[in-house]
Design a protein around this motif. Sequence first.
Motif, mmCIF file in Angstrom:
data_model
loop_
_atom_site.group_PDB
_atom_site.id
_atom_site.type_symbol
_atom_site.label_atom_id
_atom_site.label_comp_id
_atom_site.label_asym_id
_atom_site.label_seq_id
_atom_site.Cartn_x
_atom_site.Cartn_y
_atom_site.Cartn_z
ATOM 1 N N PHE A 1 -1.459 62.623 -76.728
ATOM 2 C CA PHE A 1 -2.373 63.495 -75.990
ATOM 3 C C PHE A 1 -1.822 63.792 -74.595
ATOM 4 N N LYS A 2 -1.303 62.780 -73.946
ATOM 5 C CA LYS A 2 -0.738 62.968 -72.599
ATOM 6 C C LYS A 2 0.452 63.914 -72.640
ATOM 7 N N LYS A 3 1.312 63.724 -73.633
ATOM 8 C CA LYS A 3 2.489 64.576 -73.776
ATOM 9 C C LYS A 3 2.101 66.027 -74.022
ATOM 10 N N ALA A 4 0.998 66.228 -74.746
ATOM 11 C CA ALA A 4 0.548 67.586 -75.073
ATOM 12 C C ALA A 4 -0.359 68.173 -73.997
ATOM 13 N N GLY A 5 -0.643 67.406 -72.945
ATOM 14 C CA GLY A 5 -1.524 67.884 -71.880
ATOM 15 C C GLY A 5 -2.974 67.973 -72.296
ATOM 16 N N LEU A 6 -3.386 67.082 -73.208
ATOM 17 C CA LEU A 6 -4.752 67.087 -73.737
ATOM 18 C C LEU A 6 -5.541 65.893 -73.213
ATOM 19 N N GLU A 7 -6.842 66.077 -73.131
ATOM 20 C CA GLU A 7 -7.726 64.967 -72.764
ATOM 21 C C GLU A 7 -8.876 64.928 -73.779
ATOM 22 N N MET A 8 -9.018 63.804 -74.454
ATOM 23 C CA MET A 8 -10.049 63.662 -75.475
ATOM 24 C C MET A 8 -11.424 63.552 -74.828
ATOM 25 N N PRO A 9 -12.353 64.430 -75.189
ATOM 26 C CA PRO A 9 -13.723 64.301 -74.657
ATOM 27 C C PRO A 9 -14.403 63.061 -75.248
ATOM 28 N N GLU A 10 -15.403 62.561 -74.566
ATOM 29 C CA GLU A 10 -16.172 61.439 -75.090
ATOM 30 C C GLU A 10 -16.897 61.849 -76.369
ATOM 31 N N LYS A 11 -17.341 63.115 -76.405
ATOM 32 C CA LYS A 11 -18.021 63.657 -77.575
ATOM 33 C C LYS A 11 -17.265 64.894 -78.064
ATOM 34 N N PRO A 12 -16.185 64.715 -78.807
ATOM 35 C CA PRO A 12 -15.380 65.864 -79.239
ATOM 36 C C PRO A 12 -16.091 66.734 -80.264
ATOM 37 N N THR A 13 -15.761 68.010 -80.259
ATOM 38 C CA THR A 13 -16.227 68.921 -81.301
ATOM 39 C C THR A 13 -15.091 69.119 -82.302
ATOM 40 N N TRP A 14 -15.442 69.582 -83.498
ATOM 41 C CA TRP A 14 -14.406 69.850 -84.484
ATOM 42 C C TRP A 14 -13.477 70.968 -84.021
ATOM 43 N N GLU A 15 -13.990 71.901 -83.248
ATOM 44 C CA GLU A 15 -13.150 72.972 -82.707
ATOM 45 C C GLU A 15 -12.047 72.385 -81.828
ATOM 46 N N PHE A 16 -12.412 71.415 -80.973
ATOM 47 C CA PHE A 16 -11.405 70.761 -80.138
ATOM 48 C C PHE A 16 -10.401 69.982 -80.990
ATOM 49 N N ILE A 17 -10.894 69.274 -82.000
ATOM 50 C CA ILE A 17 -10.022 68.476 -82.867
ATOM 51 C C ILE A 17 -8.973 69.357 -83.530
ATOM 52 N N LYS A 18 -9.380 70.542 -83.980
ATOM 53 C CA LYS A 18 -8.440 71.473 -84.624
ATOM 54 C C LYS A 18 -7.353 71.909 -83.648
ATOM 55 N N LYS A 19 -7.745 72.277 -82.441
ATOM 56 C CA LYS A 19 -6.763 72.714 -81.436
ATOM 57 C C LYS A 19 -5.805 71.583 -81.090
ATOM 58 N N ALA A 20 -6.350 70.372 -80.950
ATOM 59 C CA ALA A 20 -5.514 69.225 -80.613
ATOM 60 C C ALA A 20 -4.548 68.902 -81.747
ATOM 61 N N ALA A 21 -5.029 68.956 -82.975
ATOM 62 C CA ALA A 21 -4.172 68.661 -84.128
ATOM 63 C C ALA A 21 -3.019 69.653 -84.218
ATOM 64 N N ASP A 22 -3.319 70.929 -83.990
ATOM 65 C CA ASP A 22 -2.274 71.958 -84.016
ATOM 66 C C ASP A 22 -1.199 71.666 -82.970
#
Length: 437
Positions: free
Chosen positions: A146-167
């Motif tokens: 996540f750090k390498k990709a510049g992402l920060e996991m929310p405490e309450k993630p949505t599936w929309e966020f999960i998809k973007k992060a996975a990509d």
Amino acid sequence: MKFKSLLLGACASVAMVASAQAVTLTIATVNNGDMIRMQKLTDDFKKQNPDIDLKWVTLEENVLRQRVTTDIATHGGQYDIMTIGNYEVPIWAKQDWLVQLDDLGDNYDADDILPSVKKSISVKDKLYAAPFYGESAFTMYRTDLFKKAGLEMPEKPTWEFIKKAADKITDKDKGIYGICLRGKAGWGENMAFVTALANSWGARWFDMDWKPQFDSDAWKGAAKFYVDLLKQDGPPGASSNGFNENLALFQSGKCGMWMDATVAASFISDPKESKVADSVGYALFPTHAKYDNHGNWLWSWNLAIPAGTKHEDAAKKFIAWATSKHYTDLVAQKDGWSNVPPGTRQSLYANKDYLDKAPFAKLTLQAMQAVNPNQPTVDKVPYKGSQFVSIPEFQAIGTAVGQQFSAAVAGQTSVDQALQNSQQLTTREMTKAGYIK
């Protein structure tokens, strides 16, 4: 010589009596890490109970479910103790297939069991199984990726966020996949996850008239999201991966994220078993942006005694040992506090040693306490259950539907066809069972 012969004869008689009194318990259990650990620690039980021997039948979870269900329904009598879930316990107890367990000893402290877990394995306030570990579901992820990709996991993630992060995290050239999810067919394998996902999307198995709902927009959205996500960002052969397979993938550094049972946390954070133990983070199970419904998953693996066993007293002694506070302390002493069986006792979540060593503990408890088996999804339902439906027919229906979803992940059928087949087969079985007139 005469005295020596008498002495030897007396010793032989004592040995024969001891052998005659010895009891062998046959225990059917699942091949999960916590159960494997339990088998390694049974010398402690043997020291306290030298007259009880243990024979283990350790099976993959789909096979275990088939074997114990067949055995208990036919009164086969192969097992003295069965490892079963909180799906089976109330159904089997009402059939008088299980021994009541309200007498596990003065020191057992059944009142310490988490209320949600205790309720799920009781009938009319009587305990019919003892929980070995309990779980809900949450999100596990690689903080370094996540750090390498510049992402920060929310405490309450949505599936929309999960998809973007996975990509963003997926790097197939390096063997890193953004997401690992259950694909192996089974009512307690892929359908545990898929049902939790569907709940978070507002889908339901049945409406208030017990009519299947796989033709609903909610199911279409959840199913398409699940299949597309695994095809694009999941590992090869995802349709064959269950809990243990995904655990191995995550531990070896192949998964960026994994939504699954909270019990997995102790294994992916253990540096003896996990290559990524120092870079694991946790968040709630994802939800749809439209709803605040985090999956609703409540499960416990429990030890139960089938009615008719010839070794009821010995079986109760073993169950009292394996699900006791003493056993928790034993695991902590041998393998550390972060590896004790989670999700069963209130006292564990008041234990500072555990809370200090298990960074996932508070979120596990939060997830378990948030579950409402009476209202698992957004709209009203006629059934109880979180990631399953608490009716006897669900075992067969859930597995048949699970095969449809697994085929869709494998590319053997389309999502639309899998849903259509699921609608038809579930309607047929529910009509046959008399739920639909």
